[in-house]
Design a protein around this motif. Structure first.
Motif, PDB file in Angstrom:
ATOM      1  N   PRO A 116     -98.124 -25.428 -62.603  1.00 30.65           N
ATOM      2  CA  PRO A 116     -97.943 -24.131 -63.272  1.00 30.65           C
ATOM      3  C   PRO A 116     -99.008 -23.902 -64.343  1.00 30.65           C
ATOM      4  O   PRO A 116     -99.476 -24.841 -64.985  1.00 30.65           O
ATOM      5  N   GLU A 117     -99.387 -22.666 -64.535  1.00 33.04           N
ATOM      6  CA  GLU A 117    -100.427 -22.335 -65.512  1.00 33.04           C
ATOM      7  C   GLU A 117    -100.027 -22.748 -66.925  1.00 33.04           C
ATOM      8  O   GLU A 117    -100.869 -23.170 -67.712  1.00 33.04           O
ATOM      9  N   HIS A 118     -98.738 -22.630 -67.247  1.00 35.55           N
ATOM     10  CA  HIS A 118     -98.326 -22.965 -68.613  1.00 35.55           C
ATOM     11  C   HIS A 118     -98.385 -24.464 -68.874  1.00 35.55           C
ATOM     12  O   HIS A 118     -98.375 -24.898 -70.026  1.00 35.55           O
ATOM     13  N   ILE A 119     -98.487 -25.266 -67.807  1.00 37.28           N
ATOM     14  CA  ILE A 119     -98.620 -26.717 -67.959  1.00 37.28           C
ATOM     15  C   ILE A 119    -100.085 -27.119 -68.130  1.00 37.28           C
ATOM     16  O   ILE A 119    -100.398 -28.099 -68.811  1.00 37.28           O
ATOM     17  N   ARG A 120    -100.984 -26.354 -67.572  1.00 38.88           N
ATOM     18  CA  ARG A 120    -102.409 -26.701 -67.632  1.00 38.88           C
ATOM     19  C   ARG A 120    -102.927 -26.763 -69.068  1.00 38.88           C
ATOM     20  O   ARG A 120    -103.878 -27.495 -69.367  1.00 38.88           O
ATOM     21  N   ARG A 121    -102.315 -26.010 -69.964  1.00 35.64           N
ATOM     22  CA  ARG A 121    -102.801 -25.998 -71.344  1.00 35.64           C
ATOM     23  C   ARG A 121    -102.593 -27.336 -72.048  1.00 35.64           C
ATOM     24  O   ARG A 121    -103.194 -27.600 -73.094  1.00 35.64           O
ATOM     25  N   PHE A 122    -101.758 -28.213 -71.464  1.00 33.38           N
ATOM     26  CA  PHE A 122    -101.527 -29.524 -72.051  1.00 33.38           C
ATOM     27  C   PHE A 122    -102.572 -30.550 -71.621  1.00 33.38           C
ATOM     28  O   PHE A 122    -102.502 -31.713 -72.028  1.00 33.38           O
ATOM     29  N   PHE A 123    -103.520 -30.133 -70.802  1.00 33.39           N
ATOM     30  CA  PHE A 123    -104.560 -31.030 -70.314  1.00 33.39           C
ATOM     31  C   PHE A 123    -105.921 -30.535 -70.794  1.00 33.39           C
ATOM     32  O   PHE A 123    -106.163 -29.332 -70.823  1.00 33.39           O
ATOM     33  N   PRO A 124    -106.818 -31.440 -71.184  1.00 31.50           N
ATOM     34  CA  PRO A 124    -108.162 -31.007 -71.580  1.00 31.50           C
ATOM     35  C   PRO A 124    -108.857 -30.274 -70.446  1.00 31.50           C
ATOM     36  O   PRO A 124    -108.727 -30.650 -69.275  1.00 31.50           O
TER      37      PRO A 124
END
Length: 309
Positions: free
Chosen positions: A56-64
């Motif tokens: 999910p896109e909202h999870i990608r923000r937790f990865f560099p």
């Protein structure tokens, strides 16, 4: 011009002629691509993750953010070597408070060599990994005064027991970064860093919800990075500190093969409990404690967070 990261708190460091990561002034972080299977595993993960439409896109923000690979001059003087080019998560911050937490009671995986498993198991048993499901790998905390910073030796923080871990997590959000573990942290920044709808706890719970469902990857020996910049907080209840959570270190990620990553999920749940208890325990977060500090240092916000000059 590449330079050594000033705010790195764990992992291999590019000091004294050793091979380690570098940064530039444009907000990019250059991590040496290790020559063994660790390098290929980390490269495979970033390549897979960046193109995986099930994330999910909202999870990608937790990865560099991943910018590919590049040949750059290695920090150990060995010439041009391939490096992963990643987002420098502390770029633009003047006084970032950073903590690296390795998640999981088990940092090895079954496909590892017996020698590697034994080395990891020994370290897991010597640190809080086995008992708590996570261990603090390193941290730095700035104080409200210009020169105040606490950056304890990594070997010390890795072997803390549960009470000491709780104390360090409190000191991470306090106005005084004193290394004296006997002193009482004021937790002035707890509500603004750990709490709120966009704080650390909310972000960890968002990650937890994903890990309760995702079965694509098993994040062996990965870390949660918590960071926020120590600066005057917004003078209103619920003021935000722009705290962030990032997942880092993917050299040991393996395929999930349809199975939930219980090792990471269990460690994450344990860490969430520690953060939650700090927010709900009023004993060391009293407005009186924070206001006593603020009387000498320029006032306090309505939510009890002391503002620095």
């Amino acid at each position: 011009m590449l330079k050594v990261p000033e705010h790195q708190v764990a992992g291999h460091q590019a000091l004294g002629g050793h091979l380690g990561p570098l940064i530039d002034d444009s907000g990019r972080f250059y991590k040496p691509l290790q020559g063994d299977e660790r390098g290929s595993k980390e490269m495979s993960f970033y390549t897979s993750f960046s193109s995986n439409t099930r994330v999910p896109e909202h999870i990608r923000r937790f990865f560099p953010v991943f910018h590919g690979t590049q040949l750059v001059e290695a920090s150990d003087g060995s010439g041009r070597k391939p490096h992963l080019v990643l987002e420098d998560v502390t770029s633009g911050q003047f006084k970032p408070c950073v903590m690296d937490i390795k998640i999981g009671s088990r940092t090895w995986y079954s496909e590892s060599s017996e020698d590697y498993i034994q080395r990891c198991l020994k370290k897991d048993m010597e640190t809080s990994s086995l008992s708590l499901g996570f261990r603090i790998s390193g941290l730095q905390v700035y104080g409200n005064k210009e020169s105040e910073v606490w950056k304890p030796e990594r070997k010390v923080v890795q072997k803390l027991d549960a009470d000491e871990v709780r104390l360090v997590l409190k000191r991470f959000v306090s106005s005084d970064p004193s290394p004296d573990l006997e002193s009482n942290p004021d937790c002035c920044y707890a509500s603004s860093v750990y709490g709120g709808s966009t704080g650390i706890l909310a972000q960890l719970l968002e990650l937890k919800a994903w890990f309760e469902d995702q079965t694509t990857y098993h994040f062996n020996s990965c870390s949660v990075l918590m960071l926020y910049e120590k600066k005057p907080l917004l003078p209103k209840k619920g003021g935000s500190s722009a705290a962030e959570v990032k997942l880092i270190d993917f050299a040991h990620v393996t395929e999930g093969k349809g199975v939930i990553d219980h090792n990471f999920l269990g460690g994450l749940c344990s860490f969430i409990k520690f953060i939650s208890e700090i927010l709900t325990n009023p004993d060391e977060q009293s407005p009186r404690t924070c206001s006593q500090y603020s009387d000498k240092n320029g006032g306090a916000t309505e939510n009890g967070a002391a503002e620095s000059k």
